[in-house]
Design a protein around this motif. Sequence first.
Motif, PDB file in Angstrom:
ATOM      1  N   LEU A 158      42.024  56.818  62.975  1.00 40.51           N
ATOM      2  CA  LEU A 158      41.720  55.910  64.082  1.00 40.51           C
ATOM      3  C   LEU A 158      42.625  56.158  65.285  1.00 40.51           C
ATOM      4  O   LEU A 158      42.160  56.168  66.430  1.00 40.51           O
ATOM      5  CB  LEU A 158      41.875  54.459  63.615  1.00 40.51           C
ATOM      6  N   CYS A 159      43.897  56.381  65.041  1.00 43.39           N
ATOM      7  CA  CYS A 159      44.884  56.360  66.128  1.00 43.39           C
ATOM      8  C   CYS A 159      45.402  57.738  66.541  1.00 43.39           C
ATOM      9  O   CYS A 159      45.888  57.897  67.661  1.00 43.39           O
ATOM     10  CB  CYS A 159      46.070  55.487  65.727  1.00 43.39           C
ATOM     11  N   THR A 203      39.055  60.496  64.750  1.00 40.61           N
ATOM     12  CA  THR A 203      37.801  60.849  64.066  1.00 40.61           C
ATOM     13  C   THR A 203      37.093  59.612  63.526  1.00 40.61           C
ATOM     14  O   THR A 203      36.027  59.713  62.936  1.00 40.61           O
ATOM     15  CB  THR A 203      38.080  61.814  62.897  1.00 40.61           C
ATOM     16  N   LEU A 204      37.720  58.456  63.701  1.00 32.84           N
ATOM     17  CA  LEU A 204      37.114  57.176  63.319  1.00 32.84           C
ATOM     18  C   LEU A 204      36.803  56.406  64.592  1.00 32.84           C
ATOM     19  O   LEU A 204      37.689  56.129  65.400  1.00 32.84           O
ATOM     20  CB  LEU A 204      38.077  56.377  62.433  1.00 32.84           C
ATOM     21  N   TYR A 205      35.524  56.099  64.793  1.00 35.10           N
ATOM     22  CA  TYR A 205      35.090  55.489  66.049  1.00 35.10           C
ATOM     23  C   TYR A 205      34.509  54.101  65.806  1.00 35.10           C
ATOM     24  O   TYR A 205      33.787  53.873  64.833  1.00 35.10           O
ATOM     25  CB  TYR A 205      34.017  56.355  66.724  1.00 35.10           C
ATOM     26  N   LEU A 206      34.814  53.192  66.723  1.00 37.21           N
ATOM     27  CA  LEU A 206      34.159  51.886  66.763  1.00 37.21           C
ATOM     28  C   LEU A 206      32.943  52.022  67.658  1.00 37.21           C
ATOM     29  O   LEU A 206      33.066  52.387  68.825  1.00 37.21           O
ATOM     30  CB  LEU A 206      35.101  50.807  67.313  1.00 37.21           C
ATOM     31  N   GLY A 207      31.759  51.726  67.099  1.00 35.17           N
ATOM     32  CA  GLY A 207      30.515  51.883  67.858  1.00 35.17           C
ATOM     33  C   GLY A 207      29.985  50.569  68.395  1.00 35.17           C
ATOM     34  O   GLY A 207      30.709  49.770  68.975  1.00 35.17           O
ATOM     35  N   LYS A 208      28.724  50.328  68.132  1.00 30.61           N
ATOM     36  CA  LYS A 208      28.029  49.146  68.647  1.00 30.61           C
ATOM     37  C   LYS A 208      28.615  47.862  68.068  1.00 30.61           C
ATOM     38  O   LYS A 208      28.949  47.792  66.896  1.00 30.61           O
ATOM     39  CB  LYS A 208      26.543  49.241  68.288  1.00 30.61           C
ATOM     40  N   CYS A 209      28.740  46.859  68.912  1.00 29.65           N
ATOM     41  CA  CYS A 209      29.243  45.545  68.483  1.00 29.65           C
ATOM     42  C   CYS A 209      28.078  44.727  67.921  1.00 29.65           C
ATOM     43  O   CYS A 209      27.125  44.414  68.628  1.00 29.65           O
ATOM     44  CB  CYS A 209      29.887  44.829  69.666  1.00 29.65           C
TER      45      CYS A 209
END
Length: 420
Positions: free
Chosen positions: A70-71, A75-81
């Motif tokens: 994440l940081c 390679t870890l993404y936050l997408g649609k809410c």
Amino acid sequence: MLVQKFSTARFSYLHMKYLFFSWLAVFVGSWIVYVEYSTYTELCRGHDCKNSICDKYRKGVIDGTACSSLCEKETLYLGKCFTAKPNSQVYSGNWGDLQGVIKCQMEEAPHYDLGGEMEPRKEAAPVAFNKPTKGTSVEKFREMIISHLKAKVGDQANLADLGTQVLSFTDSNKDGHISLPEARSTWALLQLNEFLLALVLQERDHTPKLLGFCGDLYMMEKVPYSPLYGISLPWIIELWIPAGLRRSMEQWFTPSWPHKAKIAIGLLELVEDIFHGTYGSFLMCDVRTTTFGNNERHDFKVVDARYIIPEATFQERIRQQRCDVDEDCLYGTDCLTSCDLTKHRCTPEVTRPNLAKVCDTLKNYIQRGAPSDLSDELEKQLYACMALKGSAEQMEIEHSLILNNLKTLLWKKISHTKDS
């Protein structure tokens, strides 16, 4: 001539009336859309969520299996809410080839009461990541875990085994050592009902698998089909659909009856698992269709487990709730107790067991399209199930009998088909 003038005047009046009400409808509709959208965008703060978690990770406050991705590697993404509330947000997540759901607990959340609010008090509180403290030994941390679990699920004989599982989970990099940042992340996760249930039911398939975590941000396996039946529409469309039409639409988008029977059996098995299960009893305090879903193989899955709460925790909280009427003793949408008017405090026993509430949810789902030779008996058993009152402990034999009869009735009908 007079008739013509009157007709013209009447036309102008109707025309102006039509224009006024049209303008009023557009104004009110636009205002509703604006308020909903502004609230939604204000609460959906994925960038802030990531920055907050990563800032603590870089400072060495927290650690976990997903922190580096994440940081650092990104390679870890936050997408649609998907869901936005003052204390938590739910996003689609992509982690390499994995797709899932990321749940982020937001800081500076308001505290909510048990009364009429949907959010539990302890889940809404911000997490400070201040436990365990520096210098805490692994053995002491294990004692903290067992003591916390005892407060959550009651005094169970096998809490020591569950504590050992938590310690194994805490060692996120599997180096045989538990660091303070790893311990702080696990402690924060243990405060969440959903994480606790996933831990308790990890050997079953009813809850999505935990894919990774960083602090109290965690990613879970995606449940592709939710709600249990019906369709999820954008909130802007939901505003304009009448309730009657919405109920009809829900029945248009359901799987075949054998598939529905398989999903229903999974939900009944969940009720069985959390009633006097390995680590105590849990109460289902939100049994709306949006809480459940299924995967491509039509295996039942819990989508939102925040309101599946340990019975011991529920009883401790509800006893402290002041009341004047029974409705003051409601937790979530479905856990109701009675009000003791002599003390103006809520009693600890729920008025309906999990099974009765689940049968309410299943009634329209499983009866529609049921085979004709099964329909009458299915209806009879569902109504007997919905009529259950009091806690499950007070009617344990009847509860178990009705549950087994329903499962057997559905299973006999589909066991010889490929859908089983």
